[in-house]
Design a protein around this motif. Sequence first.
Motif, short mmCIF file in Angstrom:
data_model
loop_
_atom_site.label_atom_id
_atom_site.label_comp_id
_atom_site.label_asym_id
_atom_site.label_seq_id
_atom_site.Cartn_x
_atom_site.Cartn_y
_atom_site.Cartn_z
N MET A 1 55.44 24.72 40.99
CA MET A 1 55.83 26.03 41.20
C MET A 1 56.56 26.26 42.51
O MET A 1 56.18 25.81 43.54
CB MET A 1 54.50 26.74 41.24
N SER A 2 57.63 26.80 42.20
CA SER A 2 58.51 26.97 43.58
C SER A 2 57.94 28.06 44.45
O SER A 2 57.10 28.93 44.08
CB SER A 2 59.89 27.65 42.94
N GLU A 3 58.41 28.22 45.65
CA GLU A 3 58.04 28.99 46.44
C GLU A 3 58.16 30.30 45.98
O GLU A 3 57.18 31.27 46.35
CB GLU A 3 58.73 28.76 47.94
N LYS A 4 59.23 30.71 45.73
CA LYS A 4 59.47 32.18 45.12
C LYS A 4 58.56 32.58 44.12
O LYS A 4 57.91 33.35 44.11
CB LYS A 4 60.94 32.17 44.44
N ASN A 5 58.05 31.50 43.26
CA ASN A 5 57.36 31.73 42.09
C ASN A 5 55.82 32.11 42.44
O ASN A 5 54.96 32.81 42.21
CB ASN A 5 57.30 30.90 40.89
N ARG A 6 55.42 31.16 43.67
CA ARG A 6 53.96 31.40 44.15
C ARG A 6 53.96 32.78 44.88
O ARG A 6 52.96 33.27 44.75
CB ARG A 6 53.91 30.42 45.28
N GLU A 7 55.09 33.19 45.60
CA GLU A 7 54.92 34.35 46.20
C GLU A 7 54.91 35.55 45.19
O GLU A 7 54.04 36.48 45.63
CB GLU A 7 56.26 34.49 47.17
N GLU A 8 55.57 35.35 44.05
CA GLU A 8 55.51 36.26 42.95
C GLU A 8 54.25 36.48 42.46
O GLU A 8 53.59 37.68 42.11
CB GLU A 8 56.68 36.29 42.02
N THR A 9 53.53 35.30 42.25
CA THR A 9 52.37 35.21 41.38
C THR A 9 51.17 35.94 42.28
O THR A 9 50.42 36.57 41.84
CB THR A 9 51.96 33.80 41.21
N LEU A 10 51.28 35.51 43.69
CA LEU A 10 50.18 36.22 44.59
C LEU A 10 50.41 37.42 44.67
O LEU A 10 49.64 38.34 44.69
CB LEU A 10 50.47 35.45 46.13
N GLY A 11 51.88 38.13 44.81
CA GLY A 11 51.94 39.64 44.89
C GLY A 11 51.35 40.24 43.63
O GLY A 11 50.80 41.25 43.60
N LEU A 12 51.74 39.63 42.53
CA LEU A 12 51.08 40.43 41.34
C LEU A 12 49.63 40.39 41.22
O LEU A 12 49.06 41.31 40.82
CB LEU A 12 51.85 39.48 40.02
N THR A 13 49.18 39.34 41.69
CA THR A 13 47.49 39.17 41.74
C THR A 13 47.07 40.23 42.54
O THR A 13 45.88 40.97 41.98
CB THR A 13 47.13 37.84 41.96
N LEU A 14 47.67 40.38 43.50
CA LEU A 14 46.87 41.12 44.62
C LEU A 14 47.25 42.76 44.23
O LEU A 14 46.51 43.74 44.04
CB LEU A 14 47.73 41.16 46.07
N THR A 15 48.46 43.03 43.83
CA THR A 15 48.89 44.36 42.96
C THR A 15 47.68 44.67 42.08
O THR A 15 47.24 45.84 41.77
CB THR A 15 50.28 44.46 42.16
N ALA A 16 47.41 43.79 41.01
CA ALA A 16 46.44 44.05 39.94
C ALA A 16 45.16 44.29 40.67
O ALA A 16 44.34 45.08 40.09
CB ALA A 16 46.44 42.74 38.92
N LEU A 17 44.60 43.45 41.58
CA LEU A 17 43.38 43.68 42.19
C LEU A 17 43.32 45.09 42.89
O LEU A 17 42.20 45.65 42.71
CB LEU A 17 42.98 42.52 43.43
N LEU A 18 44.32 45.42 43.48
CA LEU A 18 44.25 46.83 44.23
C LEU A 18 44.26 47.86 43.15
O LEU A 18 43.46 48.99 43.48
CB LEU A 18 45.48 47.05 44.84
N LYS A 19 44.79 47.70 42.21
CA LYS A 19 44.96 48.81 41.03
C LYS A 19 43.55 48.73 40.33
O LYS A 19 42.91 49.96 40.22
CB LYS A 19 45.99 48.24 39.85
N ALA A 20 42.86 47.60 40.15
CA ALA A 20 41.67 47.61 39.51
C ALA A 20 40.60 48.46 40.17
O ALA A 20 39.67 49.05 39.73
CB ALA A 20 41.22 46.05 39.27
N ARG A 21 40.64 48.16 41.69
CA ARG A 21 39.70 48.68 42.41
C ARG A 21 40.02 50.05 43.08
O ARG A 21 39.37 50.77 43.90
CB ARG A 21 39.45 47.85 43.57
N SER A 22 41.18 50.54 42.62
CA SER A 22 41.53 51.94 43.12
C SER A 22 42.08 51.86 44.66
O SER A 22 41.62 52.80 45.50
CB SER A 22 40.94 53.06 42.61
N PHE A 23 42.41 50.93 45.25
CA PHE A 23 42.67 50.58 46.42
C PHE A 23 44.21 50.84 46.83
O PHE A 23 45.20 50.38 46.02
CB PHE A 23 42.34 49.00 46.91
N SER A 24 44.44 51.41 47.92
CA SER A 24 46.00 51.43 48.42
C SER A 24 46.01 50.46 49.44
O SER A 24 44.86 49.82 49.85
CB SER A 24 46.10 52.95 49.16
N MET A 25 47.40 50.05 49.48
CA MET A 25 47.54 49.11 50.53
C MET A 25 47.03 49.58 51.98
O MET A 25 46.50 48.59 52.93
CB MET A 25 49.02 48.49 50.68
#
Length: 216
Positions: free
Chosen positions: A1-25
């Motif tokens: 997995m490229s560096e860019k893809n890793r960062e995108e995957t982590l970003g999407l994962t964190l975004t989904a977790l924040l949404k699921a818990r109704s958390f803002s940044m």
Amino acid sequence: MSEKNREETLGLTLTALLKARSFSMRKLSSLTGIDTATISRIISGKQKAKLNHLETFAFHLGVPTAQLFQAAGFDITMPQAETHSDIYTSISSVQKILQSSNFIDHLFTAELVQKELIKYEQYALTEEGRQIIIDDFPSKVASVNGAGPFIDGLKQMYLQFCEDDNTSERRALLGSALLYFVMSADLIPDYVFPLGYLDDAIAVQLVLDRLNQSDN
């Protein structure tokens, strides 16, 4: 997995977790102590997440630490069938991760935790040890936000320890795990990647195993 893809995957994962818990940044920032701008850059892929970032995020988002490590591109094998959270990940796997990160200079084993527990057994039977448990356990739980699968086990141990009809053997076992947690004599410091409370969890599991053996 490229560096860019890793960062995108982590970003999407964190975004989904924040949404699921109704958390803002901003909410995550207040929980973790990590600056909101830093969280935003990590999610957008403009900044690479540090290991302590991932551990802290996982802790406060209530997900296995390994989930975020994998999303960030670390090669960590997840168990196919988990009966516990990743806090019970095999000691050998955790040992490899710790060694590769240069955070320990010696082999971490359950035997080391067991030796510490034995030291606390007799102390738990003293009035001083009992008072430390009674006075300090609630505040220590509060200090870690009551999170972690092992916390429920510790809470049950605390309630049982406070009962009057315990045998000395049972009180000593229960007290040893509680004192290990309260007195912070950690073999793995709480801030260390991948999971600072791993040794506390192992202590709980070792005591539960011994309690089950004594009950059978």
